[in-house]
Design a protein around this motif. Structure first.
Motif: not given
Ligand code: MG
Ligand code: TYD
Length: 395
Positions: A33, A56, A102
């Motif tokens: 990330s 997330e 993500d």
């Molecule tokens: Mg991540």
């Protein structure tokens, strides 16, 4: 779209190709990330709209990370969404220059009954994103978590679909991160990028060999430098070994960053062909910096590090070694010896042990004195003369 990070460009094959689908896989917490937020912010400097879709984290979590990375976020839009249909609707509306998803494991298609993260969900969501990206010529980058067992239940099922597949590797205790290309329709797959996780994000490591050796105590016992190949690159890494009388009936052989079976092999060969009585000793081998060496070419370095510790004789500080150890104690040829020796010479190493059958051309630069060895016994006796043991041993 070429990027500022030379290391990321290297594995991408020059930058982000319009309409391409890129997969970035790695262990949770490795830095996926972080890297993609940095990348998205960089692209947003040149384009009016970049999307960072996350299932997330919350907006405030992403914002906190962005602050930490010094990203002001102009033109960078965060979307917290896990529904692929809604995500596509938003992408349609804004037509960003780049969209990061993500992660692909948190996405779901409401028309399927299975849970997010399920293989059919992952496949279908990726397929729909891919279709949209190709139709609109927008590059998409997906992240995927590698599962505990090491096989990537999620990401692996996407490998045939994506244009570029990258893995981020590293050790929880070290700050080095390797970005490895495993598939690339636009460039070589044999590329590896080296990054460092710092307090303010991931930075390029401009000279990995130099960085890996920075903390090395020169002339220490049990320490040997080995030029290993990572993709197309030769990198110098330090191997440390410690031998100590064992307190248990079955002595331990513990390797970090080096294959446990190869350690067993090297120890057995050292016992049988070099008369090194390791049977009652624990042997611990560590590749410093949290790197993982997969190639047998590191065997000779491992064996010398063990012998150096066992004989309590330090190895010379300007010395590197390369070669595979065979079962009868022979030193076998390592691929691309020339490239390795050159890297050692570049970093100021003056001597390098190479397999006996290495041809002259492979040995390269004259500044470096290379020494051919045919057997492990020969290598150990040459570098670590046993007569020094009494005088130099630590009581
Ligand atoms: Mg991540
Ligand atoms: P993250 O990018 O969240 O990993 P992933 O997405 O692969 O799960 O990385 C999280 C780790 O990185 C966390 O342990 C904190 C660390 N980190 C830094 O060291 N420096 C930074 O600037 C940032 C943003 C994270």
């Amino acid at each position: 779209m070429p990027l500022m990070s030379g290391e990321v460009n290297r594995v991408l094959g020059g930058g982000i190709v319009p309409g391409s689908l890129v997969l970035l896989a790695g262990d949770p917490g490795i830095g996926k990330s972080t890297l993609l937020l940095q990348l998205a912010a960089e692209v947003a400097k040149e384009h009016s709209c970049v999307f960072y879709v996350t299932g997330e984290e919350s907006v405030s979590q992403v914002k906190m990370r962005a602050d930490r990375l010094g990203i002001d976020g102009q033109n960078l839009y965060i979307l917290t969404q896990t529904n692929v249909e809604d995500t596509l609707a938003r992408l349609d509306e804004h037509l960003p220059a780049l969209a990061v998803i993500d992660s692909i494991q948190t996405m779901y298609d409401p028309s399927l009954s299975s849970h997010p993260g399920n293989v059919s969900q992952i496949r279908e969501c990726a397929r729909r994103l891919l279709e949209w990206g190709k139709a609109n010529n927008v590059p998409l980058i997906l992240t995927g978590h590698v599962t505990k067992g090491g096989d990537i239940a999620g990401p692996r099922v996407l490998e045939h679909m994506v244009d570029v597949s990258l893995y981020m590797e590293g050790d929880a205790v070290s700050s080095w991160r390797l970005l490895r290309g495993v598939k690339n329709r636009f460039g070589s797959t044999n590329e590896v990028g080296v990054l460092e996780m710092t307090g303010s994000g991931l930075l390029d490591v401009s000279d990995p060999s130099e960085s890996f050796l920075l903390d090395r105590p020169k002339g220490a016992m049990g320490s040997v430098v080995v030029p290993v190949l990572e993709g197309n690159r030769a990198l110098l890494v330090e191997i440390q070994a410690l031998t100590a009388p064992s307190t248990i009936p079955t002595p331990r052989r513990v390797a970090t960053g080096y294959d446990a079976h190869r350690l067993l092999l090297v120890c057995s060969v050292a016992m049988r062909t070099c008369g090194m009585p390791l049977a009652d000793y624990d042997v611990i081998v560590n590749v410093t910096g949290g790197l993982k060496i997969a190639e047998p070419a590191a065997d000779l370095g491992v064996a010398l590090a063990i012998a150096s510790s066992f004989r309590s004789v330090p190895m010379p500080g300007d010395f590197a070694a390369v070669g595979e150890v065979g079962l009868s104690g022979e030193i076998r040829r390592a691929p691309q010896t020339e490239r390795r020796v050159k890297e050692a010479a570049r970093l100021g190493f003056r001597k390098c042990l190479v397999p006996g059958n290495t041809d002259d051309r492979a040995c390269g630069p004259e500044a470096l004195h290379y020494q051919r060895v045919d057997t492990l016994a020969q290598a150990i006796n040459m570098c670590l003369p046993i007569t020094r043991r009494i005088s130099e041993a630590v009581a």
